[in-house]
Design an enzyme around this catalytic site. Structure first.
Site, short mmCIF file in Angstrom:
data_model
loop_
_atom_site.label_atom_id
_atom_site.label_comp_id
_atom_site.label_asym_id
_atom_site.label_seq_id
_atom_site.Cartn_x
_atom_site.Cartn_y
_atom_site.Cartn_z
CB CYS A 261 58.49 13.49 -37.30
SG CYS A 261 58.50 12.46 -35.81
O1 LIG Z 1 58.20 15.09 -34.04
S1 LIG Z 1 57.64 14.64 -32.77
O2 LIG Z 1 58.07 13.30 -32.42
O3 LIG Z 1 58.08 15.58 -31.70
S2 LIG Z 1 55.77 14.66 -32.83
#
Ligand SMILES: O=S(=O)([O-])[S-]
Length: 119
Positions: free
Chosen positions: A80
């Site tokens: 992510c």
């Molecule tokens: O993508 S994140 O780690 O900021 S939730």
């Protein structure tokens, strides 16, 4: 007492495997690379060859996604932006039988900051 997002991420990290960006780079051409960020984040830059399934629809869409059909055991790197959402996503994927799934610590931010290739 209510728990926080950080608590959930910390608990998930107890149950999953994390790899660093260098190890992820080594897996780039042999593993499935799954980006669980939002489409606008993906469009702004992502790991080469990554597939985007946002975390919000992950459980519902992964089984029908062409990259994952019949490939539940395929080694997969999940990432992510910073490593939080991917830890939670990896935990869920393991519960769903995607057993060779690991989360990339530090996420796309760490990848890009290391000067690694971006599409
Ligand atoms: O993508 S994140 O780690 O900021 S939730």
């Amino acid at each position: 007492m209510a728990i926080t997002a950080q608590d959930l991420v910390a608990a998930a990290k107890q149950q999953i495997s994390e790899i660093d960006v260098a190890a992820a780079r080594e897996r780039l051409t042999t593993n499935l690379i799954l980006d669980v960020r939002e489409p606008n984040e993906f469009a702004a830059g992502h790991l080469p060859g990554a597939v985007n399934i946002p975390r919000g629809v992950l459980e519902f869409q992964i089984g029908g996604h062409p990259a994952f059909q019949g490939r539940q055991q395929a080694p997969t790197v999940v990432y992510c932006q910073g490593g939080g959402r991917s830890a939670l996503a990896t935990q869920v994927l393991q519960q769903m039988g995607y057993s060779a799934t690991v989360s990339m610590a530090g996420g796309f931010k760490a990848w890009a900051e290391s000067g690694l290739p971006v599409e």
